[in-house]
Design a protein around this motif. Structure first.
Motif, PDB file in Angstrom:
ATOM      1  N   ASN A 113       0.847  -1.183   0.000  1.00 33.43           N
ATOM      2  CA  ASN A 113       0.000   0.000   0.000  1.00 33.43           C
ATOM      3  C   ASN A 113       0.886   1.238   0.000  1.00 33.43           C
ATOM      4  O   ASN A 113       1.922   1.250   0.663  1.00 33.43           O
ATOM      5  CB  ASN A 113      -0.878  -0.025   1.265  1.00 33.43           C
ATOM      6  N   SER A 156      -1.812  -2.362   5.433  1.00 33.47           N
ATOM      7  CA  SER A 156      -2.648  -1.233   5.021  1.00 33.47           C
ATOM      8  C   SER A 156      -2.298  -0.017   5.860  1.00 33.47           C
ATOM      9  O   SER A 156      -1.704  -0.132   6.937  1.00 33.47           O
ATOM     10  CB  SER A 156      -4.133  -1.582   5.185  1.00 33.47           C
ATOM     11  N   THR A 200      -7.820  -3.129   4.904  1.00 28.23           N
ATOM     12  CA  THR A 200      -8.039  -1.733   4.540  1.00 28.23           C
ATOM     13  C   THR A 200      -8.282  -0.872   5.765  1.00 28.23           C
ATOM     14  O   THR A 200      -8.799  -1.344   6.786  1.00 28.23           O
ATOM     15  CB  THR A 200      -9.240  -1.621   3.570  1.00 28.23           C
TER      16      THR A 200
END
Length: 228
Positions: A113, A156, A200
């Motif tokens: 990410n 994340s 996430t």
């Protein structure tokens, strides 16, 4: 797999447009809007990037960015830069759309990410297997790692702004979520509601809330003032 763009009737007469109708884009995997250009950018499993108008749905450019699997894209808030990340290729690349999408920097890092710092976009953070790494796009060399947060296997991340204060939130493969003070680089709190890796993190732009989602099937809503 298809990307479906829902549109307003004043912009486009169709209720929805399949991106595959514009031209083939196999296995779209990441997408981001560039509001100031009225574009959206899509990256696919095979390493291609497609740039399209979000008003007309016209395809503006398609090019090969990585050898395989674009996992994440992010847009610089003021400069003409887009970051693309491939965890198969172990690189992050920075593209300049004012130079016809030329690759102007390559960073050798295996990450899941990437995201620009909202308060100082000369920096971007990467979630890696050895914590969150921070890079400076203005540094002279691609290997100039600026600093790190922790050593967990991070997957994340997102930023949380409270006035002049900036925090970095990262989710790890063990299910934990860490809250970091950007200035002191100290971990303020570790949240342990998930049992496996956190896919996430999303911070609400206005309300004092953020969301974490995990592979264990749970989504947690957190108070960003108390971190409860």
């Amino acid at each position: 797999m298809q990307v479906i763009i829902k549109t307003c009737s004043r912009i486009c007469p169709q209720e929805r447009v399949h991106l595959s109708e514009l031209s083939a884009l196999s296995a779209p995997n990441a997408a981001v809007f560039i509001p100031r250009k009225q574009w959206f950018v899509v990256g696919d499993f095979y390493g291609n990037i497609k740039v399209c108008s979000d008003e007309t749905m016209q395809e503006l450019k398609t090019f090969s960015a990585h050898s395989k699997h674009i996992s994440f894209l992010d847009v610089h808030p003021s400069e003409p830069y887009v970051l693309s990340q491939s965890n198969f290729e172990n690189t992050v690349k920075m593209w300049n759309w004012e130079m016809d999408w030329e690759c102007v920097r390559t960073f050798d890092v295996k990450t899941w990410n990437v995201k620009f710092n909202p308060k100082d976009a000369d920096y971007f953070a990467c979630a890696t297997q050895n914590g969150v790494k921070v890079w400076n796009i203005a540094s002279p060399g691609s290997d100039d790692l600026t600093f790190s947060f922790g050593s967990s296997n991070a997957y994340s991340l997102d930023y949380l702004s409270r006035g002049d204060e900036l925090y970095l939130i990262n989710g790890n493969l063990d299910g934990s979520v860490e809250i970091w003070d950007w200035q002191s680089r100290s971990c303020l709190k570790t949240l342990e509601e998930h049992t496996t890796f956190v896919y996430t993190i999303c911070v609400h732009p206005d309300l004092p809330l953020f969301i974490t989602g995990s592979r264990d099937g749970t989504v947690c809503l957190w108070n960003s003032l108390t971190f409860e």
